[in-house]
Design a protein around this motif. Structure first.
Motif, PDB file in Angstrom:
ATOM      1  N   GLU A  70       0.803  -1.224   0.000  1.00  0.00           N
ATOM      2  CA  GLU A  70       0.000   0.000   0.000  1.00  0.00           C
ATOM      3  C   GLU A  70       0.839   1.279   0.000  1.00  0.00           C
ATOM      4  N   PHE A  71       2.163   1.143  -0.041  1.00  0.00           N
ATOM      5  CA  PHE A  71       3.031   2.321   0.043  1.00  0.00           C
ATOM      6  C   PHE A  71       3.506   2.763  -1.348  1.00  0.00           C
ATOM      7  N   TYR A  72       3.598   4.066  -1.543  1.00  0.00           N
ATOM      8  CA  TYR A  72       4.178   4.607  -2.778  1.00  0.00           C
ATOM      9  C   TYR A  72       4.900   5.914  -2.448  1.00  0.00           C
ATOM     10  N   GLU A  73       5.754   5.843  -1.425  1.00  0.00           N
ATOM     11  CA  GLU A  73       6.416   7.037  -0.906  1.00  0.00           C
ATOM     12  C   GLU A  73       7.440   7.626  -1.880  1.00  0.00           C
ATOM     13  N   ARG A  74       7.996   6.787  -2.735  1.00  0.00           N
ATOM     14  CA  ARG A  74       9.006   7.280  -3.675  1.00  0.00           C
ATOM     15  C   ARG A  74       8.408   8.239  -4.710  1.00  0.00           C
ATOM     16  N   ARG A  75       7.084   8.222  -4.848  1.00  0.00           N
ATOM     17  CA  ARG A  75       6.452   9.159  -5.777  1.00  0.00           C
ATOM     18  C   ARG A  75       6.634  10.601  -5.321  1.00  0.00           C
ATOM     19  N   HIS A  76       6.836  10.762  -4.025  1.00  0.00           N
ATOM     20  CA  HIS A  76       6.883  12.112  -3.474  1.00  0.00           C
ATOM     21  C   HIS A  76       8.259  12.497  -2.923  1.00  0.00           C
ATOM     22  N   PHE A  77       8.914  11.545  -2.234  1.00  0.00           N
ATOM     23  CA  PHE A  77      10.100  11.901  -1.456  1.00  0.00           C
ATOM     24  C   PHE A  77      11.383  11.312  -2.034  1.00  0.00           C
ATOM     25  N   ALA A  78      12.485  11.957  -1.694  1.00  0.00           N
ATOM     26  CA  ALA A  78      13.820  11.451  -2.010  1.00  0.00           C
ATOM     27  C   ALA A  78      14.422  10.843  -0.744  1.00  0.00           C
ATOM     28  N   SER A  79      15.239   9.823  -0.907  1.00  0.00           N
ATOM     29  CA  SER A  79      15.911   9.210   0.237  1.00  0.00           C
ATOM     30  C   SER A  79      17.007  10.134   0.765  1.00  0.00           C
ATOM     31  N   GLY A  80      17.084  10.219   2.083  1.00  0.00           N
ATOM     32  CA  GLY A  80      18.136  11.032   2.701  1.00  0.00           C
ATOM     33  C   GLY A  80      19.351  10.215   3.081  1.00  0.00           C
ATOM     34  N   GLY A  81      19.430   8.963   2.578  1.00  0.00           N
ATOM     35  CA  GLY A  81      20.523   8.086   2.977  1.00  0.00           C
ATOM     36  C   GLY A  81      21.902   8.623   2.674  1.00  0.00           C
ATOM     37  N   PHE A  82      22.017   9.455   1.637  1.00  0.00           N
ATOM     38  CA  PHE A  82      23.331   9.975   1.251  1.00  0.00           C
ATOM     39  C   PHE A  82      23.547  11.413   1.715  1.00  0.00           C
ATOM     40  N   VAL A  83      22.596  11.912   2.506  1.00  0.00           N
ATOM     41  CA  VAL A  83      22.718  13.290   2.983  1.00  0.00           C
ATOM     42  C   VAL A  83      23.481  13.294   4.312  1.00  0.00           C
ATOM     43  N   VAL A  84      24.711  13.741   4.284  1.00  0.00           N
ATOM     44  CA  VAL A  84      25.534  13.833   5.495  1.00  0.00           C
ATOM     45  C   VAL A  84      26.340  15.121   5.441  1.00  0.00           C
ATOM     46  N   GLY A  85      26.586  15.677   6.613  1.00  0.00           N
ATOM     47  CA  GLY A  85      27.425  16.866   6.713  1.00  0.00           C
ATOM     48  C   GLY A  85      26.824  18.121   6.123  1.00  0.00           C
ATOM     49  N   GLU A  86      25.497  18.156   5.918  1.00  0.00           N
ATOM     50  CA  GLU A  86      24.853  19.289   5.271  1.00  0.00           C
ATOM     51  C   GLU A  86      24.107  20.169   6.265  1.00  0.00           C
ATOM     52  N   GLU A  87      23.575  21.273   5.744  1.00  0.00           N
ATOM     53  CA  GLU A  87      22.725  22.173   6.525  1.00  0.00           C
ATOM     54  C   GLU A  87      21.457  22.462   5.741  1.00  0.00           C
ATOM     55  N   ILE A  88      20.409  22.870   6.435  1.00  0.00           N
ATOM     56  CA  ILE A  88      19.135  23.196   5.803  1.00  0.00           C
ATOM     57  C   ILE A  88      18.543  24.409   6.502  1.00  0.00           C
ATOM     58  N   GLU A  89      17.812  25.201   5.748  1.00  0.00           N
ATOM     59  CA  GLU A  89      17.154  26.368   6.339  1.00  0.00           C
ATOM     60  C   GLU A  89      15.677  26.045   6.532  1.00  0.00           C
ATOM     61  N   VAL A  90      15.209  26.243   7.759  1.00  0.00           N
ATOM     62  CA  VAL A  90      13.809  25.982   8.109  1.00  0.00           C
ATOM     63  C   VAL A  90      13.253  27.219   8.814  1.00  0.00           C
ATOM     64  N   ALA A  91      12.249  27.830   8.218  1.00  0.00           N
ATOM     65  CA  ALA A  91      11.599  28.997   8.827  1.00  0.00           C
ATOM     66  C   ALA A  91      12.618  30.064   9.219  1.00  0.00           C
ATOM     67  N   GLY A  92      13.555  30.296   8.342  1.00  0.00           N
ATOM     68  CA  GLY A  92      14.538  31.351   8.574  1.00  0.00           C
ATOM     69  C   GLY A  92      15.678  30.966   9.496  1.00  0.00           C
ATOM     70  N   ARG A  93      15.739  29.696   9.880  1.00  0.00           N
ATOM     71  CA  ARG A  93      16.818  29.245  10.766  1.00  0.00           C
ATOM     72  C   ARG A  93      17.619  28.151  10.071  1.00  0.00           C
ATOM     73  N   THR A  94      18.915  28.209  10.202  1.00  0.00           N
ATOM     74  CA  THR A  94      19.792  27.215   9.605  1.00  0.00           C
ATOM     75  C   THR A  94      20.155  26.172  10.650  1.00  0.00           C
ATOM     76  N   ALA A  95      20.073  24.907  10.251  1.00  0.00           N
ATOM     77  CA  ALA A  95      20.343  23.817  11.192  1.00  0.00           C
ATOM     78  C   ALA A  95      21.079  22.688  10.483  1.00  0.00           C
ATOM     79  N   PRO A  96      21.836  21.877  11.212  1.00  0.00           N
ATOM     80  CA  PRO A  96      22.488  20.702  10.616  1.00  0.00           C
ATOM     81  C   PRO A  96      21.443  19.793   9.981  1.00  0.00           C
ATOM     82  N   PHE A  97      21.804  19.196   8.839  1.00  0.00           N
ATOM     83  CA  PHE A  97      20.873  18.366   8.083  1.00  0.00           C
ATOM     84  C   PHE A  97      21.602  17.102   7.630  1.00  0.00           C
ATOM     85  N   GLY A  98      21.028  15.926   7.946  1.00  0.00           N
ATOM     86  CA  GLY A  98      21.629  14.683   7.483  1.00  0.00           C
ATOM     87  C   GLY A  98      21.272  13.508   8.375  1.00  0.00           C
ATOM     88  N   THR A  99      21.637  12.322   7.908  1.00  0.00           N
ATOM     89  CA  THR A  99      21.403  11.100   8.688  1.00  0.00           C
ATOM     90  C   THR A  99      22.566  10.809   9.631  1.00  0.00           C
TER      91      THR A  99
END
Length: 438
Positions: free
Chosen positions: A41-70
């Motif tokens: 019943e799942f079809y999550e890949r239609r919408h989302f990307a895997s974060g498995g390779f996301v390491v050492g990054e940052e992301i901005e959320v609501a005007g705030r920057t924070a570490p981003f990754g697994t």
């Protein structure tokens, strides 16, 4: 509190299923989901990307920057054993969950935000999965599934939420509740680290498999120290004795058979067909004697080869003595009696001990005299002395050195005192009959 909340976030033109870790207005970090189900019943890949390779990054959320990754762990600087890892739903269903590597890197707690839907039997499997995972990783595992109000109308949601610690479920929310549910439990984080130090293979696994580097985000938890926040952890009245009767029966069956098979191994290894045991009429010696009879029956040795002694002394009551005799006769072992008062009095005379002074010398002399008789008689008949002292007595030193803590083999040495009574009751009802059961 530290709050872990789910949110879909855009990053570099792709959409990620994320967990946001927040503490007192500060966004500590964002962890993307690694494994995206695309089956049944799942079809999550239609919408989302895997974060498995996301390491050492940052992301901005609501005007705030924070570490981003697994590769994120969240460590409370003022609570040394508190290190939090995060994963999302399907992550725990794969052979090597991201939280396994997080635990190897030092996470003592892992929170799982889940939108796992409800189908018949799935709740039991999720429970088994989380319980086993917390045991294997020696950690606390917090699992929270979506409940009524989840955005999609395609599926049903039960709101299963549980907290586990090293293979034990501490608390669980009611499923299919109409109102929001909050569950809480006290987890012993010091225990988790102690278990990891004790289990050396955990560290070996970290050396071999924990090669992925993690970033540690430090924060000050600042729990309230000016008041008692309560203690909700359940403390069993009888440690090691399950409240559930069926589980207790399973435990007693297993423990008794381990005792009997262990004794069989020792008798075969020592190449002896006789044992000597002191029977007081109490629970510990009763349990040991029942184990001995079972082992001898399994080896097809006559119970007469079990030489059971009652060794009455100053404080022996008529009740315990008669119980000892009744048990020995009912079991068909060789029953013997040697009063030790004369020998102990002679010993008191030799060392200048007043027999009216009931001190530690008075008590220990009787125990040592009993042990001397049992040991010497075992030498005489070519047998071994079967010990009767339980684990609780041996652990706290409630035994006489070179006295009743001595034996060639002790079947009760890993049985806690709180369990002995239940073992005797269970085994007498299920493995023996007639006068023994009575």
């Amino acid at each position: 509190p530290v709050v872990v909340a789910g949110a879909p976030l855009r990053w570099r033109g792709r959409l990620y299923n994320c967990a946001l870790v927040i503490h007192r207005g500060r966004l500590l970090g964002v962890v993307p989901k690694t494994y995206l189900p695309n089956y049944r019943e799942f079809y999550e890949r239609r919408h989302f990307a895997s974060g498995g390779f996301v390491v050492g990054e940052e992301i901005e959320v609501a005007g705030r920057t924070a570490p981003f990754g697994t590769d994120l762990l969240f460590h409370a600087s003022d609570l040394p054993d508190f290190t939090l890892g995060v994963e999302i739903c399907e992550d725990v269903w794969v052979p090597v969950p991201p939280s396994t590597r997080a635990a190897l890197a030092g996470a003592t707690i892992v929170a799982n935000l889940s939108a796992s839907n409800a189908i018949v039997g799935k709740a039991d499997f999720r429970d088994l999965l989380c319980k086993a995972h917390s045991a294997r990783c020696l950690m606390a595992y917090l699992y929270s599934a979506a409940g009524p109000g989840e955005s999609t109308t395609d599926l049903a949601w039960d709101g299963q939420a549980s907290i586990y610690e090293n293979g034990e479920k501490l608390v669980e929310a009611p499923r299919f509740a109409e109102e929001p549910q909050l569950v809480a439990a006290d987890v012993d984080l010091e225990r988790m680290n102690a278990e990891r130090m004790r289990q050396g293979t955990f560290g070996d696994c970290a050396d071999l498999e924990g090669d992925a580097p993690f970033r540690t985000i430090a924060f000050e938890l600042a729990p309230p120290l000016d008041r008692d926040i309560g203690f909700s952890r359940k403390s069993d009245r009888f440690p090691y004795v399950p409240d559930d009767d069926s589980r207790l029966a399973e435990l007693c069956y297993e423990a008794f058979n381990i005792q009997a098979h262990g004794l069989r191994q020792r008798l075969e290894g020592a190449k002896t067909k006789k044992i000597v045991i002191g029977v007081s009429g109490g629970l510990d010696s009763t349990q040991a004697l029942l184990v001995a009879c079972t082992a001898f029956d399994q080896l097809k040795l006559p119970r007469q080869n079990i030489l059971a002694y009652t060794l009455p002394a100053f404080a022996t009551s008529s009740t315990t003595k008669s119980n000892a005799w009744a048990l020995m006769k009912a079991l068909g072992v060789t029953a013997l009696e040697i009063p030790i008062e004369p020998a102990v009095k002679q010993h008191f005379k030799d060392i200048g001990q007043d027999e009216n002074t009931h001190d530690v010398t008075y008590e220990n002399s009787q125990a040592r005299e009993r042990t001397q008789i049992l040991m010497d008689y075992a030498n005489k008949v070519g047998g071994i002395v079967l010990g009767t002292g339980d684990m609780s007595e041996l652990a706290i030193g409630f035994a006489t050195y070179n006295g009743d803590h001595m034996s060639m083999y002790n079947v009760n040495c890993s049985i806690p005192k709180t369990l002995v009574k239940r073992l005797v009751r269970h085994i007498s009802l299920h493995s023996f009959s007639g006068a023994v059961r009575d």
